[in-house]
Design an enzyme around this catalytic site. Structure first.
Site, PDB file in Angstrom:
ATOM      1  CG  HIS A   1      -1.810  -0.850   1.266  1.00 47.17           C
ATOM      2  ND1 HIS A   1      -2.937  -1.360   0.337  1.00 47.17           N
ATOM      3  CD2 HIS A   1      -1.883  -2.181   2.220  1.00 47.17           C
ATOM      4  CE1 HIS A   1      -3.634  -2.178   0.740  1.00 47.17           C
ATOM      5  NE2 HIS A   1      -2.983  -2.997   1.753  1.00 47.17           N
ATOM      6  CE  LYS A   2       4.153   3.235   5.463  1.00 48.91           C
ATOM      7  NZ  LYS A   2       5.134   3.754   6.716  1.00 48.91           N
TER       8      LYS A   2
ATOM      9  CG  ASP B   1       8.662   5.362  11.557  1.00 49.76           C
ATOM     10  OD1 ASP B   1       8.550   4.095  11.398  1.00 49.76           O
ATOM     11  OD2 ASP B   1       8.517   5.827  12.822  1.00 49.76           O
TER      12      ASP B   1
ATOM     13  NE  ARG C   1       2.996   7.091   4.272  1.00 52.73           N
ATOM     14  CZ  ARG C   1       1.855   6.583   4.852  1.00 52.73           C
ATOM     15  NH1 ARG C   1       0.745   6.954   4.004  1.00 52.73           N
ATOM     16  NH2 ARG C   1       1.912   5.889   5.868  1.00 52.73           N
TER      17      ARG C   1
END
Length: 205
Positions: free
Chosen positions: A13-14, A69, A191
């Site tokens: 997903h990231k 993170d 992000r």
């Protein structure tokens, strides 16, 4: 000319989310997932853990590495879950259990005291050719402010997305990130904000 950059995560997903973010501003960079061993994330803050992951990926692949993170920081809880967001309900990563435990802990808290932020700390590590040292290490942070819903809404995104309501939406028509499209999230998320801050450094790669 397309250049590869490795994203230090095993979370598909990231990888997909970063690929969308990068494509919007740096189409010459191709994000690839990391298939190497996972390091022990024993840092005491987002920045330390991001650097641990980026260094491991850069050493293993020999490529410039990005590591994120991230987590949710709830104001009334003093910034928790924070770096423990992925394991909030126990030692096994369970996004649904994490989300429902957090909602249960906040069950008696009403607006306007449900303020929260999504936090993303991104580390960029560039290996030194022919050496075990690194030519560059840099860390940036992005914060996406909002509040937590009282129950999950939407099937999109991952993690705490179904209970996070970003600020800046029209009253009465507010949606959780779980109800946003992937493109909407990629344009506004924590992000995305952190990645934009990396822009000048990425141009030097």
């Amino acid at each position: 000319m397309t250049q590869q950059i490795v994203l230090a995560t095993h979370n598909p997903h990231k990888v997909a989310e970063f690929a969308r973010i990068v494509a919007a501003t740096r189409p010459d960079l191709h994000v690839i997932g990391y298939d190497g061993p996972e390091p022990v994330e024993d840092g005491v803050n987002f920045a330390e853990n991001a650097l641990i992951k980026a260094r491991a990926a850069a050493r293993h692949t020999g490529l410039a590495a990005l590591a994120d993170d991230s987590g949710v920081a709830v104001a009334v809880m003093g910034g928790a879950p924070g770096i423990f967001s992925a394991y909030w309900a126990g030692h096994k990563k369970d996004a649904v259990a994490n989300m429902h435990l957090l909602l249960d802990q906040l069950s008696d808290i009403a607006d306007p005291h449900r303020k929260a932020s999504f936090v993303s700390t991104i580390a960029l590590v560039v290996p030194e050719k022919g050496s075990t040292a690194f030519a560059m290490e840099h860390v940036v942070e992005g914060r996406w402010h909002g509040r937590l819903a009282t129950e999950p809404r939407g099937d999109g995104g991952f993690g705490y997305d179904p209970i996070f309501i970003p600020d800046g939406q029209e009253p009465g028509a507010e949606r959780t990130v779980g109800e946003w499209s992937p493109e909407e999230k990629a344009a506004a998320s924590h992000r995305a904000q952190a990645f934009i801050a990396l822009g000048p450094l990425l141009s030097a790669l």
